[in-house]
Enzyme design. Sequence first.
Site, PDB file in Angstrom:
ATOM      1  N   GLU A 181      -6.722   1.716  -6.064  1.00  0.00           N
ATOM      2  CA  GLU A 181      -6.146   0.691  -5.212  1.00  0.00           C
ATOM      3  C   GLU A 181      -7.192  -0.258  -4.645  1.00  0.00           C
ATOM      4  OE1 GLU A 181      -4.954   1.916  -1.212  1.00  0.00           O
ATOM      5  OE2 GLU A 181      -5.663   3.922  -1.715  1.00  0.00           O
ATOM      6  N   GLU A 184      -4.064  11.300   0.136  1.00  0.00           N
ATOM      7  CA  GLU A 184      -5.088  10.257   0.181  1.00  0.00           C
ATOM      8  C   GLU A 184      -5.223   9.681   1.596  1.00  0.00           C
ATOM      9  OE1 GLU A 184      -6.599   6.115   0.119  1.00  0.00           O
ATOM     10  OE2 GLU A 184      -4.565   6.781   0.579  1.00  0.00           O
ATOM     11  N   GLU A 185      -4.091   9.575   2.311  1.00  0.00           N
ATOM     12  CA  GLU A 185      -4.120   8.975   3.638  1.00  0.00           C
ATOM     13  C   GLU A 185      -4.856   9.834   4.669  1.00  0.00           C
ATOM     14  OE1 GLU A 185      -3.454   6.100   4.498  1.00  0.00           O
ATOM     15  OE2 GLU A 185      -2.204   5.265   2.919  1.00  0.00           O
ATOM     16  N   HIS A 213       0.339  -0.784   6.125  1.00  0.00           N
ATOM     17  CA  HIS A 213       0.623   0.080   7.275  1.00  0.00           C
ATOM     18  C   HIS A 213       1.166  -0.704   8.469  1.00  0.00           C
ATOM     19  CE1 HIS A 213      -2.118   3.675   6.009  1.00  0.00           C
ATOM     20  NE2 HIS A 213      -1.633   3.032   4.955  1.00  0.00           N
ATOM     21  N   ASP A 263       0.840  -1.196   0.000  1.00  0.00           N
ATOM     22  CA  ASP A 263       0.000   0.000   0.000  1.00  0.00           C
ATOM     23  C   ASP A 263       0.879   1.252   0.000  1.00  0.00           C
ATOM     24  OD1 ASP A 263      -2.165   1.743   0.290  1.00  0.00           O
ATOM     25  OD2 ASP A 263      -2.190   1.539   2.455  1.00  0.00           O
TER      26      ASP A 263
END
Length: 321
Positions: free
Chosen positions: A90, A62-63, A288, A28
């Site tokens: 994604e 985006e996070e 993550h 990711d």
Amino acid sequence: MQEDKWTYKPFSAHMDEQGNIYARGAQDMKSVGIQYLEAIRWLMSKGVTLRRTLHVTFVPDEEIGGKDGMAVFVKTNLFKNLNVCFALDEGMASETDVFALYYGERSIWQVMFYCPGHTGHGSLLLENTPGEKVAYLLKKIYEFRKTQQDKLTDNPDMTLGDVTTVNVTKLNGGVQNNVIPPEFTFVMDSRIALSVDLQKYEEMLNRWCQEAGQGVHFKVDKKQMHIPATKLDATNPFWMAFKEVTDRLGLKLKPQVFPGGTDSRYLRAVGIPALGFSPINNTPILLHDNDEFLNRCTFVRGIRYYCDILQQVAEVEERSG
């Protein structure tokens, strides 16, 4: 991510004897970004000409919700002039041989509850204290949370994206150990299923506050309304093209609603169908996480999948008239 918890340096992209590449973003999303670029480079090297133009975007934030990234970009003339008709975004790794295929997202509500009340010395038994109100709300929240857990337990075909998740993420209030504070506040992160009526959901939160006691109220810091999911039927020729090529490749797909949030929601909000897909299966889900890795064979095979997928969806004919 904690660097001291990694077997290898998280930004070293170390590959072990089994071909596992350990790197921050291996799942990711550095892997998928590179796979797109490698697939396009291969198509160009073979002189492949496509009916449609492929655009690759790398946007920030985006996070943290994408509000300064894709949310802004889709409103610009630059984006509108690209005349985008379909998007790939994604997905997520799968621990089985089945690939996750995401066609929609839940609505994100980050709810701040305010619980005011009588302040005073910690040795007293005052009425109407903030702590009592917090306790009532927490009871209601975790009772509701249990109903959603039961739905998943009772129906193995459901996924996390089919239910509403609620989690208390921040608690604030008080400065002295022996003083009852005048107010407690806390945040509930809520991801609301597409099947939920948002007006009724808000009415439920209001009812909880009224029942909790005098002065209790809430404010929604991030309040997203439902965005229609991408259709997975014959009305969507891009889905039909995607399904045709994945069937030909023998890929097993499990269509589902994405449990988190991606930039796809901003594309869907302006009427562009979008699918979330990462060609990663038979892999522990470690996005993550410490020791995030992707096997070399899985990575290279994913490039080949994208070569076929991009060719197929970019050959969809214009049918708007």
